[in-house]
Scaffold this motif. Structure first.
Motif, PDB file in Angstrom:
ATOM      1  N   ASN A 177       0.834  -1.196   0.000  1.00 17.27           N
ATOM      2  CA  ASN A 177       0.000   0.000   0.000  1.00 17.27           C
ATOM      3  C   ASN A 177       0.870   1.247   0.000  1.00 17.27           C
ATOM      4  N   MET A 222       0.934   5.775  -1.529  1.00 12.66           N
ATOM      5  CA  MET A 222       0.365   6.838  -2.330  1.00 12.66           C
ATOM      6  C   MET A 222       1.194   7.011  -3.597  1.00 12.66           C
ATOM      7  N   TRP A 280      -7.296   2.711  -4.688  1.00 16.52           N
ATOM      8  CA  TRP A 280      -8.285   2.078  -3.811  1.00 16.52           C
ATOM      9  C   TRP A 280      -7.812   2.135  -2.368  1.00 16.52           C
ATOM     10  N   GLU A 281      -8.768   2.231  -1.449  1.00 14.31           N
ATOM     11  CA  GLU A 281      -8.491   2.043  -0.035  1.00 14.31           C
ATOM     12  C   GLU A 281      -9.711   1.418   0.612  1.00 14.31           C
ATOM     13  N   LEU A 282      -9.557   0.842   1.781  1.00 13.12           N
ATOM     14  CA  LEU A 282     -10.677   0.205   2.471  1.00 13.12           C
ATOM     15  C   LEU A 282     -11.816   1.190   2.665  1.00 13.12           C
ATOM     16  N   PHE A 332     -11.726   3.258   5.721  1.00  6.23           N
ATOM     17  CA  PHE A 332     -10.807   4.388   5.671  1.00  6.23           C
ATOM     18  C   PHE A 332     -11.427   5.548   4.890  1.00  6.23           C
ATOM     19  N   THR A 333     -12.064   5.197   3.772  1.00  3.92           N
ATOM     20  CA  THR A 333     -12.694   6.229   2.936  1.00  3.92           C
ATOM     21  C   THR A 333     -13.793   6.949   3.700  1.00  3.92           C
ATOM     22  N   ARG A 390     -12.711   9.792   6.053  1.00  3.29           N
ATOM     23  CA  ARG A 390     -12.116  11.020   5.514  1.00  3.29           C
ATOM     24  C   ARG A 390     -13.002  12.226   5.811  1.00  3.29           C
TER      25      ARG A 390
END
Length: 251
Positions: free
Chosen positions: A185, A187, A234-236, A239-240, A243
């Protein structure tokens, strides 16, 4: 001169197959479109330019020469209808994968539970679909191009996507058993994402080349192997959802 013309025609054919225009090629080679057109019209290519074009096409120069020598009249993809027919019969899609891997007729018969009439009937079906040409003595010639690929998001992709979810990941991924799972994972920028995609494509090409080379070995020395390669922004979901601002999903 004849070989030069044949080489240029091979390059043009590959550009067309990949839907790469002269304008696209100019951008990727950092040249003007006029220079690209002049280069093709005069058939004046330096080794550096040929190397750059090969990189754009994601081909080795030797691949280009082989295609120039032997031509490329084979199928590069099947129709949706043909793929649908293949996945409608698990034994038919299995046999298709075996012939793509260049298995000998007798090796297929010795390894799987088909009787001779059953296998002959399925091979005849692949012959009618023009996936292969049946030859005397239980031989065949594959009619699929070296650049063959399944339809994107087509029936075969969907078939394997379901199998991946159900079966592929149901293991502990033990390296001693020839298994490996990596989850990385981080950025990435758009350009870095594209670079990773190119690396994945090169790895997939290497896998394909090794598979074709190893097909010459005895069946006792090789085994079915699958590689799943993927990348996506993509992220879990958890987590999204956490934000402050909604995640911009535009790429």
């Amino acid at each position: 001169m004849a070989q030069t013309i044949a080489l240029i025609d091979t390059i043009k054919r590959n550009l067309k197959q990949r839907k790469i225009t002269y304008a696209d090629l100019a951008v990727r080679l950092n040249l003007s479109e006029a220079n690209i057109k002049r280069m093709f019209s005069k058939r004046d290519f330096t080794l550096q330019r040929l190397d750059g074009i090969c990189q754009v096409l994601q081909m080795d120069f030797t691949d280009l020469i082989q295609e120039m020598q032997y031509g490329s009249s084979e199928l590069e993809e099947l129709s949706i209808e043909m793929e649908t027919e293949l996945v409608s019969d698990p034994y038919l899609i299995l046999l298709t994968l075996l012939v793509i891997s260049q298995w000998e007729f007798q090796d297929i018969l010795d390894t799987y539970k088909w009787t001779l009439p059953e296998l002959t009937k399925l091979m005849a079906k692949l012959d009618r679909m023009r996936i292969l040409d049946l030859l005397p003595g239980n031989k065949y010639r594959l009619l699929l191009s070296r650049h063959f690929k399944w339809q994107k998001r087509g029936p075969v992709h969907k078939f394997f996507a379901e199998k991946v979810q159900q079966e592929f990941f149901s293991t502990q991924f033990d390296t001693k058993k020839g298994e490996l799972l990596l989850v990385v994972n981080g950025m990435l920028s758009r350009s870095s994402n594209k670079q990773i995609q190119r690396s994945i494509q090169r790895l997939a090409k290497e896998f394909d080349e090794l598979s074709k080379e190893d097909a010459k070995l005895p069946q006792s020395e090789i085994f079915g192997t699958s590689v799943v390669l993927a990348i996506r922004p993509w992220e879990l979901k958890e987590f999204t959802d956490f934000r402050v601002k909604p995640l911009d999903k535009k790429f």
